[in-house]
Design a protein around this motif. Structure first.
Motif, short mmCIF file in Angstrom:
data_model
loop_
_atom_site.label_atom_id
_atom_site.label_comp_id
_atom_site.label_asym_id
_atom_site.label_seq_id
_atom_site.Cartn_x
_atom_site.Cartn_y
_atom_site.Cartn_z
N PHE A 167 0.85 -1.19 0.00
CA PHE A 167 0.00 0.00 0.00
C PHE A 167 0.88 1.24 0.00
CE2 PHE A 167 -2.29 3.30 2.47
CZ PHE A 167 -3.35 3.49 1.60
N ASP A 168 0.64 2.11 -0.99
CA ASP A 168 1.39 3.35 -1.09
C ASP A 168 0.71 4.42 -0.23
OD1 ASP A 168 2.72 5.67 -1.77
OD2 ASP A 168 2.82 5.21 -3.91
N GLU A 169 1.36 4.79 0.87
CA GLU A 169 0.76 5.74 1.79
C GLU A 169 0.75 7.16 1.24
OE1 GLU A 169 2.62 5.46 5.58
OE2 GLU A 169 1.96 3.38 5.94
N VAL A 170 1.60 7.43 0.26
CA VAL A 170 1.64 8.77 -0.33
C VAL A 170 0.45 8.98 -1.27
CG1 VAL A 170 2.95 10.37 -1.77
CG2 VAL A 170 4.15 8.88 -0.15
N SER A 171 0.28 8.03 -2.20
CA SER A 171 -0.82 8.13 -3.16
C SER A 171 -2.11 7.51 -2.63
CB SER A 171 -0.44 7.43 -4.47
OG SER A 171 -0.20 6.05 -4.26
N GLN A 172 -2.00 6.81 -1.48
CA GLN A 172 -3.16 6.17 -0.85
C GLN A 172 -3.81 5.14 -1.77
OE1 GLN A 172 -4.36 7.59 2.66
NE2 GLN A 172 -2.19 7.65 2.26
N THR A 173 -2.98 4.41 -2.49
CA THR A 173 -3.49 3.41 -3.44
C THR A 173 -2.81 2.07 -3.21
OG1 THR A 173 -1.84 4.07 -5.09
CG2 THR A 173 -4.02 5.12 -5.21
#
Length: 216
Positions: free
Chosen positions: A122-128
């Protein structure tokens, strides 16, 4: 007196020998300790973070049963019999949620199957969700997994049910209070929340349709 002195000297010699052995192997002990610390650190950093979305529900049957039990004493004094509400409907709903057919129904919704079977992190920056490119191509929405035995490129609902039941869904009922505890774990906190809402809504919808069909 002499015997106790000899024992004391023997104990001193043993302790001195143990100290000498420990001092000689100090480097080995140091390296082993550092290795264990580094291994624990690497393992802890390599573990993925999973998020849990939880909900506490109460069935209509349980609520009606609690109300009926409160007034059953007064009703009996008046010569009125209040029928008890069974727990069969709750059990049916719980079994429905855990069933293969329900999972087969859920994966018809957009991105549910890839999110369950191809999520990598899970990419916490892009929230995807980041998907495993060896399993699923997000751009073309195609499955890239190499077929192996009974497993095809696209995961079957039987495979998905196994993952869903063992690693994603947790559901149980407190028979004393009638409360139903249901939770979903996933790499994405947003998908965990969305999937939990989808499970509850679809379980209610399917149960309602089933009740209508039975009534008809």
């Amino acid at each position: 007196m002499r015997s106790s002195q000899i024992n004391s000297e023997a104990d001193f010699i043993d302790l001195k020998e143990m100290f000498d052995v420990g001092w000689k192997n100090l480097n080995l002990i140091f390296y082993i300790t550092i290795t264990l610390i580094l291994t624990s650190l690497i393992v802890s950093l390599s573990l993925k973070n999973y998020y849990r979305s939880e909900s506490i529900l109460i069935s209509v049957e349980s609520a009606n049963k609690n109300i009926a039990s409160q007034y059953s004493g007064l009703a009996s004094l008046a010569g009125i019999s209040i029928p008890g509400s069974g727990n069969d409907s709750v059990v049916e709903t719980l079994e429905l949620i855990k069933s293969r057919e329900f999972v087969k129904h859920l994966i018809k919704f957009e991105r549910v199957l890839p999110s369950l079977m191809a999520a990598k992190s899970f990419d916490e920056v892009s929230q995807t969700i980041i998907f495993d490119s060896d399993i699923y191509d997000v751009e073309t929405e195609t499955w890239k997994r190499k077929p192996d035995g009974n497993k095809g490129s696209k995961p079957s609902y039987l495979e998905t049910h196994k993952e869903f039941k063992n690693n994603v869904l947790r559901v149980e009922q407190n028979k004393n209070s009638g409360l139903i505890y249901i939770s979903v774990e996933h790499l994405s906190p947003f998908f965990a929340k969305e999937l939990l809402s989808l499970i509850i809504n679809e379980a209610n919808s399917l149960k309602r349709k089933n009740d209508i069909n039975n009534a008809n």
